[in-house]
Design an enzyme around this catalytic site. Structure first.
Site, PDB file in Angstrom:
ATOM      1  N   TYR A 138      49.701  94.247  61.496  1.00  0.00           N
ATOM      2  CA  TYR A 138      48.733  93.736  60.529  1.00  0.00           C
ATOM      3  C   TYR A 138      47.638  94.755  60.231  1.00  0.00           C
ATOM      4  O   TYR A 138      47.313  94.988  59.068  1.00  0.00           O
ATOM      5  CB  TYR A 138      48.113  92.450  61.071  1.00  0.00           C
ATOM      6  CG  TYR A 138      47.244  91.707  60.080  1.00  0.00           C
ATOM      7  CD1 TYR A 138      47.803  91.023  59.022  1.00  0.00           C
ATOM      8  CD2 TYR A 138      45.862  91.672  60.219  1.00  0.00           C
ATOM      9  CE1 TYR A 138      47.019  90.332  58.115  1.00  0.00           C
ATOM     10  CE2 TYR A 138      45.065  90.982  59.326  1.00  0.00           C
ATOM     11  CZ  TYR A 138      45.645  90.305  58.278  1.00  0.00           C
ATOM     12  OH  TYR A 138      44.862  89.616  57.382  1.00  0.00           O
ATOM     13  N   SER A 143      54.818  92.475  66.182  1.00  0.00           N
ATOM     14  CA  SER A 143      53.743  91.694  65.580  1.00  0.00           C
ATOM     15  C   SER A 143      54.102  91.378  64.120  1.00  0.00           C
ATOM     16  O   SER A 143      55.147  90.795  63.862  1.00  0.00           O
ATOM     17  CB  SER A 143      52.415  92.429  65.718  1.00  0.00           C
ATOM     18  OG  SER A 143      51.351  91.592  65.375  1.00  0.00           O
ATOM     19  N   GLN A 144      53.290  91.813  63.173  1.00  0.00           N
ATOM     20  CA  GLN A 144      53.673  91.593  61.780  1.00  0.00           C
ATOM     21  C   GLN A 144      55.028  92.248  61.488  1.00  0.00           C
ATOM     22  O   GLN A 144      55.840  91.709  60.721  1.00  0.00           O
ATOM     23  CB  GLN A 144      52.620  92.181  60.854  1.00  0.00           C
ATOM     24  CG  GLN A 144      52.923  92.018  59.375  1.00  0.00           C
ATOM     25  CD  GLN A 144      51.819  92.593  58.528  1.00  0.00           C
ATOM     26  OE1 GLN A 144      50.987  91.860  58.030  1.00  0.00           O
ATOM     27  NE2 GLN A 144      51.796  93.904  58.393  1.00  0.00           N
ATOM     28  N   ASP A 163      50.257  86.428  75.487  1.00  0.00           N
ATOM     29  CA  ASP A 163      49.891  87.027  74.202  1.00  0.00           C
ATOM     30  C   ASP A 163      48.840  86.152  73.516  1.00  0.00           C
ATOM     31  O   ASP A 163      49.113  85.016  73.138  1.00  0.00           O
ATOM     32  CB  ASP A 163      51.139  87.154  73.322  1.00  0.00           C
ATOM     33  CG  ASP A 163      50.887  87.958  72.045  1.00  0.00           C
ATOM     34  OD1 ASP A 163      49.716  88.145  71.666  1.00  0.00           O
ATOM     35  OD2 ASP A 163      51.880  88.397  71.439  1.00  0.00           O
ATOM     36  N   HIS A 169      49.705  91.074  73.834  1.00  0.00           N
ATOM     37  CA  HIS A 169      50.369  91.391  72.565  1.00  0.00           C
ATOM     38  C   HIS A 169      51.209  92.669  72.634  1.00  0.00           C
ATOM     39  O   HIS A 169      52.024  92.913  71.747  1.00  0.00           O
ATOM     40  CB  HIS A 169      49.311  91.501  71.456  1.00  0.00           C
ATOM     41  CG  HIS A 169      49.871  91.385  70.081  1.00  0.00           C
ATOM     42  ND1 HIS A 169      50.736  90.381  69.704  1.00  0.00           N
ATOM     43  CD2 HIS A 169      49.709  92.151  68.967  1.00  0.00           C
ATOM     44  CE1 HIS A 169      51.070  90.528  68.429  1.00  0.00           C
ATOM     45  NE2 HIS A 169      50.459  91.606  67.963  1.00  0.00           N
TER      46      HIS A 169
END
Lengths: 308, 282
Positions: A86, A169-170, A256, A285
């Site tokens: 992100y 993640s993203q 996370d 994360h």
């Protein structure tokens, strides 16, 4: 105590989910891809050739990427689209080409090199037009990654049967959406700590950004909750997951705070493809980094066979 | 130009540039726990930089935390856990998102921008931005000046070295430390930017000279505050740890949930606030 593995995370599937995305893909197809590659000797090495890449995506926007190929190895190459997080800018993916892949690190709209027209900022992207699924900022962003796959299909040095997706993640969330939208093409997906899964549940489980942006939005616009829920259902990894056909590797940190593990387990349950799940206690994360990258590299090599 | 005069010149430039801070409240980010603001400040140049500020609710003064920017275009808004316990100021340096009206940093590219001459190196201004942020934070009436910490990478160390008064320094993921050696370890960015720059014809001695002004070891002796260094290889970091007058080492486990909690607890314990995990445990 939380019980991430058994938590219920549900997302309503919009009745026109498939039609919505088919329309987006169809609109993309009306724009010539028009890829332009410019070799960058200053960034290239004795092992890797680096290119600046530009191509046309949804809405006619020009999108940037870094494209790298192995130097001195015979084509065709397996290929990877690497998808950024992100707040991250895509880095030049030399490390993947050193392993034998053609690699495309995409900068979807809003990232620095693709933000001439669309630039919602950070914070901002997650809630940009979040009350309208047709104009939600992520619509073009998702499709930009799909178009990156089309760029690889256009490259003569790429083996079209060996295209994979990698990100965390993203990047993990969009790996799943891209694989779902191009099930005919994608050979495998490695998705870490996937974001944009259980989008309305996640902000109830964490106070960390970026999901905190939704909490802030709803604090300012409490009457919009239903419209927000309706919009993000079109973008939720839980709705894409059953449409993924490629073998998929998921890895999660069990502590996370950014992408709650409850949402990662829910994605894993929703996947109907061949799948692997690796979970890492006491990890947040980073989801097992740096050691997990060995698992990722082995998974991708098993399916994409670099150096073959 | 020698080390001291190089940095004294930065201080002199800042001294004649008023910060002219403008604060605007952010309603959607303000809660019963804290009030949030955006902040714009003038740094050297002059250049307007940006920051996220939050102040806990209730009677102050409060401990404070300066978060120096990471290497990248975006820094997250400070976490609600920190906003509830500290006056938090997270600064975006020149070129980062929200501080990019006249200069947008490139990635890759920022690390080597102007690096062939110490006077033109972009990080000279970036450090000035962090020093300006420190001055702003120390100047807030809500801040307990005896409990001000700085957290981040080399920029946090340099800030603590150049601005006395910090009560704690928390360091992780250093960028400049032994950079010319570390760049040879892999082709990963951002240090690969140094390799790219040298391949393009830069003179290594010039790059080394510039980087020497930013070498954390050279600044370390000026950091009087207790300093926690998060390190996964204590041998690699030994020169820095030895150079810091009051250092502690946190052995990074790469179990980042554990690491995050430990780093949080170290500062909380020093400043008398409760430790908080970002992973919500009901």
């Amino acid at each position: 105590m939380r019980d991430p593995e058994n938590a219920v995370v549900e997302v309503e599937l919009p009745a026109d989910f498939d039609e919505f995305w088919a329309a987006g893909l169809a609109e993309c197809a009306t724009y010539p891809l028009d890829p332009v590659l410019t070799e960058l000797p200053a960034l290239s090495t004795d092992k890797v050739i680096v290119y600046d890449l530009r191509y046309t995506s949804y809405g006619g926007l020009r999108i940037a990427g870094w494209y790298t190929v192995p130097r001195g190895l015979p084509a065709p190459y397996p290929a990877l689209v690497t998808i950024p997080g992100y707040i991250s800018e895509p880095t030049v993916p030399k490390e993947w080409s050193e392993l034998g892949y053609a690699a495309l690190a995409v900068a979807p709209r809003g990232k620095l090199r693709s933000n001439d027209v669309f630039n919602p900022g950070y914070p901002g992207l997650l809630t940009h037009n979040i009350v309208d699924h047709h104009t939600y900022g992520y619509r073009g962003f998702y499709l930009d990654v799909v178009r990156a796959v089309d760029v690889l299909l256009d490259r003569p040095e790429v083996d079209a049967e060996r295209i994979g997706l990698q990100g965390s993640s993203q990047g993990g969330g969009l790996g799943l959406s891209t694989a779902a939208l191009r099930p005919d093409v994608i050979a495998c997906v490695a998705a870490g700590a996937p974001y944009l899964c259980g989008i309305m549940t996640a902000p109830t489980l964490t106070r960390s950004y970026p999901y905190e942006e939704i909490n802030e939005y709803l604090r300012a616009h409490p009457k919009d909750a239903d419209r927000v829920r309706e919009t993000v259902a079109y973008y939720d990894g839980l709705n894409f997951a059953p449409r993924v056909q490629a073998p998929t590797l998921l890895y999660l940190g069990l502590e996370d705070d950014v992408c709650p593990p409850e949402t990662g387990f829910a994605v894993h349950r929703a996947l109907r493809c061949e799948k692997q799940l690796h979970t890492f206690p006491h990890c947040a994360h980073h989801a097992g980094l740096p050691d997990v990258m060995r698992i990722v590299e082995d998974f991708l090599a098993d399916h994409l066979k670099p150096g073959r | 130009m020698d080390f001291e005069s190089y940095w004294a010149a930065v201080d002199d430039e800042l001294a004649v540039v008023p910060a002219r801070a403008v604060l605007e409240s952010v309603a959607e980010r303000s809660t019963a726990e804290s009030v949030s603001y955006t902040v714009r400040l003038t740094s050297s140049g002059p250049y307007r930089v940006f920051g996220h500020l939050s102040i806990p609710s209730g009677p102050g003064p409060f401990p404070a935390l300066l978060m120096t920017p990471r290497y990248g275009s975006v820094n997250h808004v400070p976490h609600p856990n920190d906003r509830s316990r500290y006056v938090v100021f997270g600064v975006m340096h020149r070129g980062q998102r929200l501080a990019d009206e006249s200069f947008a940093a490139a990635y890759p590219g920022l690390l080597t921008l102007g690096i062939d001459e110490p006077a033109s190196y972009i990080y000279r201004g970036i450090v000035a931005d962090c020093l300006r942020a420190a001055e702003f934070l120390f100047g807030l009436a809500e801040v307990d000046p005896a409990r001000v910490a700085v957290s981040g990478d080399d920029l946090a160390l340099l800030t603590a070295a150049r601005r006395p008064g910090f009560g704690a320094v928390r360091l992780s993921e250093l960028l400049f430390y032994r950079a010319m050696e570390a760049r040879l370890r892999s082709s990963l960015y951002p240090l690969e930017e140094l390799n790219d720059h040298l391949r393009a014809g830069a003179v290594e001695e010039q790059v080394l000279k510039t980087l020497s002004f930013f070498d954390p070891v050279r600044h370390a002796s000026a950091v009087s505050a207790p300093t926690l260094v998060a390190a996964d290889d204590a041998d690699w970091f030994a020169p820095l740890i030895e150079a810091l007058p009051a250092s502690e080492v946190y052995q990074v486990t790469h179990l980042d949930g554990t690491d995050n909690d430990a780093l949080d607890a170290w500062l909380a314990d020093r400043f008398g606030v409760p430790p908080m995990s970002r992973f919500v445990r009901p």
